[in-house]
Motif scaffolding. Structure first.
Motif, mmCIF file in Angstrom:
data_model
loop_
_atom_site.group_PDB
_atom_site.id
_atom_site.type_symbol
_atom_site.label_atom_id
_atom_site.label_comp_id
_atom_site.label_asym_id
_atom_site.label_seq_id
_atom_site.Cartn_x
_atom_site.Cartn_y
_atom_site.Cartn_z
ATOM 1 N N THR A 9 15.597 11.402 15.682
ATOM 2 C CA THR A 9 14.401 11.676 16.498
ATOM 3 C C THR A 9 14.376 13.178 16.733
ATOM 4 O O THR A 9 15.335 13.880 16.422
ATOM 5 C CB THR A 9 14.494 10.953 17.857
ATOM 6 O OG1 THR A 9 15.718 11.345 18.498
ATOM 7 C CG2 THR A 9 14.440 9.437 17.701
ATOM 8 N N THR A 40 17.664 9.627 22.572
ATOM 9 C CA THR A 40 16.821 8.901 21.597
ATOM 10 C C THR A 40 15.618 8.291 22.299
ATOM 11 O O THR A 40 14.480 8.396 21.833
ATOM 12 C CB THR A 40 17.659 7.789 20.919
ATOM 13 O OG1 THR A 40 18.809 8.386 20.325
ATOM 14 C CG2 THR A 40 16.869 7.043 19.863
ATOM 15 N N ASN A 43 13.146 11.022 23.355
ATOM 16 C CA ASN A 43 12.432 11.595 22.202
ATOM 17 C C ASN A 43 11.374 10.630 21.658
ATOM 18 O O ASN A 43 10.268 11.053 21.305
ATOM 19 C CB ASN A 43 13.426 11.946 21.083
ATOM 20 C CG ASN A 43 14.257 13.183 21.420
ATOM 21 O OD1 ASN A 43 13.994 13.860 22.412
ATOM 22 N ND2 ASN A 43 15.243 13.468 20.600
ATOM 23 N N ILE A 44 11.715 9.339 21.594
ATOM 24 C CA ILE A 44 10.741 8.377 21.038
ATOM 25 C C ILE A 44 9.565 8.206 22.006
ATOM 26 O O ILE A 44 8.412 8.133 21.592
ATOM 27 C CB ILE A 44 11.413 7.023 20.709
ATOM 28 C CG1 ILE A 44 12.462 7.209 19.604
ATOM 29 C CG2 ILE A 44 10.372 5.991 20.274
ATOM 30 C CD1 ILE A 44 13.245 5.961 19.234
ATOM 31 N N LYS A 48 6.637 9.393 19.986
ATOM 32 C CA LYS A 48 6.094 8.113 19.475
ATOM 33 C C LYS A 48 6.456 7.851 18.012
ATOM 34 O O LYS A 48 5.800 7.055 17.336
ATOM 35 C CB LYS A 48 4.555 8.050 19.624
ATOM 36 C CG LYS A 48 4.015 8.479 20.992
ATOM 37 C CD LYS A 48 4.042 7.329 21.975
ATOM 38 C CE LYS A 48 3.343 7.604 23.281
ATOM 39 N NZ LYS A 48 4.040 8.519 24.184
ATOM 40 N N ALA A 50 10.057 7.844 15.019
ATOM 41 C CA ALA A 50 11.505 7.930 14.772
ATOM 42 C C ALA A 50 11.744 7.655 13.296
ATOM 43 O O ALA A 50 10.842 7.195 12.593
ATOM 44 C CB ALA A 50 12.248 6.900 15.625
ATOM 45 N N LEU A 95 5.935 4.248 17.136
ATOM 46 C CA LEU A 95 6.116 3.391 18.301
ATOM 47 C C LEU A 95 4.821 2.604 18.544
ATOM 48 O O LEU A 95 3.729 3.186 18.560
ATOM 49 C CB LEU A 95 6.433 4.270 19.522
ATOM 50 C CG LEU A 95 6.651 3.558 20.849
ATOM 51 C CD1 LEU A 95 7.888 2.655 20.812
ATOM 52 C CD2 LEU A 95 6.807 4.577 21.995
ATOM 53 N N CYS A 109 8.569 -0.901 17.222
ATOM 54 C CA CYS A 109 8.043 0.085 16.267
ATOM 55 C C CYS A 109 7.550 -0.622 15.014
ATOM 56 O O CYS A 109 7.915 -1.763 14.744
ATOM 57 C CB CYS A 109 9.149 1.061 15.863
ATOM 58 S SG CYS A 109 9.874 1.956 17.242
#
Ligand SMILES: Cc1cc2nc3c(=O)[nH]c(=O)nc-3n(C[C@H](O)[C@H](O)[C@H](O)COP(=O)(O)O)c2cc1C
Length: 187
Positions: A9, A40, A43-44, A48, A50, A95, A109
């Motif tokens: 990410t 993680t 960041n996601i 949005k 990964a 995401l 996701c």
């Protein structure tokens, strides 16, 4: 099915982060479940996106758990993100929705792009041993010394019979971590 995968990410400044995660795969749903607090997760939620890296270099799993996080990355193909340059294949994710949880939210996701880079060369027991030992190390604080030692003794059998240089190096990093933890407990 749960697959042990290296998730990459990046934050808003483009700083990449690599973390091993047990990713749940249910039909078309790909679910990442980070325990809070987690880079993680942050960041996601921000970006949005990964990347799932299907990687047989277990040094990266062991390295991430022992402070060795500097592994070569290259730009992802479709999303704004990065992937491991040594990965055998990778999938880029977006995401879709978040199932909130105080301890371990579920990040649903979908795959938007997948590509192979190198062939899968078969299962290896030493790689399994390193993965299991890395999971143990990630839970050291919650486990008894007896359990840790018993599991390591078992995992060592497959390791000693089948390891190559990468697996031995990864194992040595993890065992140093266990020894440091034991010394701390006994001090
Ligand atoms: C094989 C393997 C699977 C893991 N699976 C998870 C997981 O599903 N969720 C999680 O939070 N941590 C998992 N961990 C531990 C994380 O990789 C580690 O705690 C990491 O620091 C996560 O936090 P971060 O997102 O801040 O890097 C796993 C570790 C290993 C070795």
């Amino acid at each position: 099915m749960i697959q042990e995968i290296l998730v990459t990410t990046q934050n808003a400044l483009g700083v990449a982060h690599i973390a091993p995660m047990g990713v749940h795969v249910k039909g078309d749903d790909i679910i990442i479940l980070p325990f809070r607090p987690s880079i993680t997760l942050n960041n996601i939620l921000d970006a949005k996106v990964a990347v799932l890296n299907y990687c047989d270099d277990v040094r990266i799993f062991a390295g991430c758990l022992t402070g060795r996080k500097n592994w070569p990355l290259v730009q992802a193909d479709v999303i704004k993100g990065q992937r491991l340059s040594s990965t055998l294949a990778h999938t880029e994710l977006e995401l879709v929705r978040v199932e909130e949880d105080e301890t371990r939210p579920k990040l649903y996701c979908k795959a938007v792009y997948s590509v192979n880079h190198a062939p899968f060369k078969g299962f290896n027991r030493a790689q399994y041993s390193v993965l299991e030992a890395a999971i143990l190390i990630s839970r050291l604080k919650w486990l008894s010394l007896e359990k840790i030692e018993a599991e390591i003794a078992y995992l060592k059998i497959g390791l000693e019979k089948t390891a190559g240089e990468k697996e031995l190096e990864a194992w040595s990093w993890l065992m140093a971590e266990v020894e440091a933890f034991k010394a701390e407990q006994l001090a």
